[in-house]
Enzyme design. Structure first.
Site, mmCIF file in Angstrom:
data_model
loop_
_atom_site.group_PDB
_atom_site.id
_atom_site.type_symbol
_atom_site.label_atom_id
_atom_site.label_comp_id
_atom_site.label_asym_id
_atom_site.label_seq_id
_atom_site.Cartn_x
_atom_site.Cartn_y
_atom_site.Cartn_z
ATOM 1 N N LYS A 71 33.319 49.258 50.765
ATOM 2 C CA LYS A 71 34.433 49.412 51.715
ATOM 3 C C LYS A 71 35.593 50.184 51.089
ATOM 4 O O LYS A 71 36.153 51.081 51.700
ATOM 5 C CB LYS A 71 34.960 48.044 52.203
ATOM 6 C CG LYS A 71 33.931 47.193 52.927
ATOM 7 C CD LYS A 71 34.568 45.968 53.555
ATOM 8 C CE LYS A 71 35.188 44.998 52.553
ATOM 9 N NZ LYS A 71 34.219 44.359 51.647
ATOM 10 N N ARG A 90 39.044 38.574 57.675
ATOM 11 C CA ARG A 90 37.944 37.943 56.954
ATOM 12 C C ARG A 90 37.529 36.635 57.612
ATOM 13 O O ARG A 90 36.572 36.019 57.160
ATOM 14 C CB ARG A 90 38.388 37.638 55.524
ATOM 15 C CG ARG A 90 37.776 38.598 54.489
ATOM 16 C CD ARG A 90 38.304 38.167 53.174
ATOM 17 N NE ARG A 90 37.596 38.564 52.015
ATOM 18 C CZ ARG A 90 37.914 39.609 51.258
ATOM 19 N NH1 ARG A 90 38.827 40.475 51.639
ATOM 20 N NH2 ARG A 90 37.292 39.813 50.124
ATOM 21 N N ARG A 100 30.779 47.037 38.657
ATOM 22 C CA ARG A 100 31.999 47.677 39.160
ATOM 23 C C ARG A 100 33.140 47.590 38.143
ATOM 24 O O ARG A 100 33.347 46.581 37.502
ATOM 25 C CB ARG A 100 32.437 46.982 40.458
ATOM 26 C CG ARG A 100 33.743 47.537 40.998
ATOM 27 C CD ARG A 100 33.937 47.204 42.447
ATOM 28 N NE ARG A 100 34.345 45.823 42.680
ATOM 29 C CZ ARG A 100 34.619 45.347 43.893
ATOM 30 N NH1 ARG A 100 34.486 46.114 44.958
ATOM 31 N NH2 ARG A 100 34.987 44.101 44.037
ATOM 32 N N ARG A 106 37.340 43.473 37.314
ATOM 33 C CA ARG A 106 38.136 42.474 38.033
ATOM 34 C C ARG A 106 37.677 41.078 37.632
ATOM 35 O O ARG A 106 36.493 40.830 37.462
ATOM 36 C CB ARG A 106 37.932 42.646 39.540
ATOM 37 C CG ARG A 106 38.900 43.608 40.159
ATOM 38 C CD ARG A 106 38.524 43.931 41.578
ATOM 39 N NE ARG A 106 38.307 42.766 42.433
ATOM 40 C CZ ARG A 106 38.127 42.849 43.747
ATOM 41 N NH1 ARG A 106 38.130 44.008 44.349
ATOM 42 N NH2 ARG A 106 37.933 41.761 44.467
ATOM 43 N N ARG A 127 31.857 34.184 46.117
ATOM 44 C CA ARG A 127 32.424 35.125 47.107
ATOM 45 C C ARG A 127 31.404 35.458 48.186
ATOM 46 O O ARG A 127 31.742 35.592 49.350
ATOM 47 C CB ARG A 127 32.903 36.404 46.400
ATOM 48 C CG ARG A 127 34.169 36.162 45.591
ATOM 49 C CD ARG A 127 34.427 37.284 44.630
ATOM 50 N NE ARG A 127 34.810 38.506 45.286
ATOM 51 C CZ ARG A 127 34.660 39.719 44.733
ATOM 52 N NH1 ARG A 127 34.117 39.839 43.534
ATOM 53 N NH2 ARG A 127 35.049 40.775 45.377
#
Ligand code: AMP
Length: 220
Positions: A13, A88, A127, A160, A171
């Site tokens: 996204k 969300r 990531r 992160r 998550r």
């Protein structure tokens, strides 16, 4: 042009939102980025949300709606925006509808980027992000420059806190329970589109441009 990018964490996204922003000159509104900036500043809001974010849980709907309403009132968002990571939950989507009515906006396009869980975990663990300019990297397919430096601004890229494997699982569970119902919600209420996130970044973007193209052509 008002766009919601839906999809689990890690489907791309943020990457796509940045490409849309560059092409159509509308701001990317990433609620995750807004919250991370508050955590970095150690503001009262940042201190309040840090532990929730580190666990991969969701910040309260009321707080998120307040943040988004304030952001959408800013001048650069009057001609369109890309919402990335918001809404969300169903109450957030209902709240957004009210905010847009109040701001006399309401021409949403909702685009879901889909990706199998196995691929999501692979991508999230690989990531990295530049803490300075926000550019995203993937250690396998799109690594940073030598020494782990951002090839845009030279800052050292980081992982992160919530991209560690234990938190990713939580998550994804939170996504399935709270966010996935939004797909049905929007399928019934708005212009809703799905894009296959397994494709190369540029191919995903081409599909998105095809979805937005008609509207952009009208606006230009
Ligand atoms: P993201 O960068 O979108 O993955 O967001 C990182 C974290 O910020 C999430 O795991 C949540 O803790 C929090 N967050 C971001 N957006 C929202 C939202 N719309 N509602 C609740 N929490 C959010």
């Amino acid at each position: 042009m008002q766009i919601i990018l839906l999809g689990a964490p890690g489907v791309g996204k943020g990457t796509q939102a940045r490409l849309i922003m560059e092409r159509y000159h509308i701001p990317q509104i990433s609620t995750g980025d807004i919250l991370r900036a508050e955590v970095k500043k150690a503001s009262p809001l940042g201190q309040k949300v840090k532990s929730v974010m580190d666990r991969g849980e969701l910040v309260s709907d009321d707080l998120m709606l307040q943040i988004v309403e304030n952001r959408l009132k800013e001048r650069d968002a009057t001609h369109g925006f890309i919402l990335d990571g918001f809404p969300r939950t169903v109450p957030q989507a209902d709240g957004l509808k009210k905010i847009l009515l109040k701001l006399h906006q309401g021409n949403l396009k909702v685009i879901e980027i889909s990706l199998p869980d196995k691929e999501i975990i692979k991508r999230l663990t690989a990531r990295r992000v530049c803490p300075n300019c926000g550019k995203l990297f993937n250690m396998h397919s799109d690594p940073p420059a030598a020494g782990g430096r951002c090839n845009q601004c030279g800052e050292k890229v980081i992982q992160r806190e919530d991209d560690k494997e234990e938190t990713i699982k939580n998550r994804l569970a939170v996504y399935r329970k709270s966010t996935r119902p939004l797909i049905e919600y929007y399928r019934q209420q708005h212009h809703f589109y799905q894009v296959n996130g397994m494709q190369e970044v540029n191919e995903v973007f081409k599909d998105i441009v095809a979805i937005l193209g008609e509207q952009a052509a009208v606006q230009n």
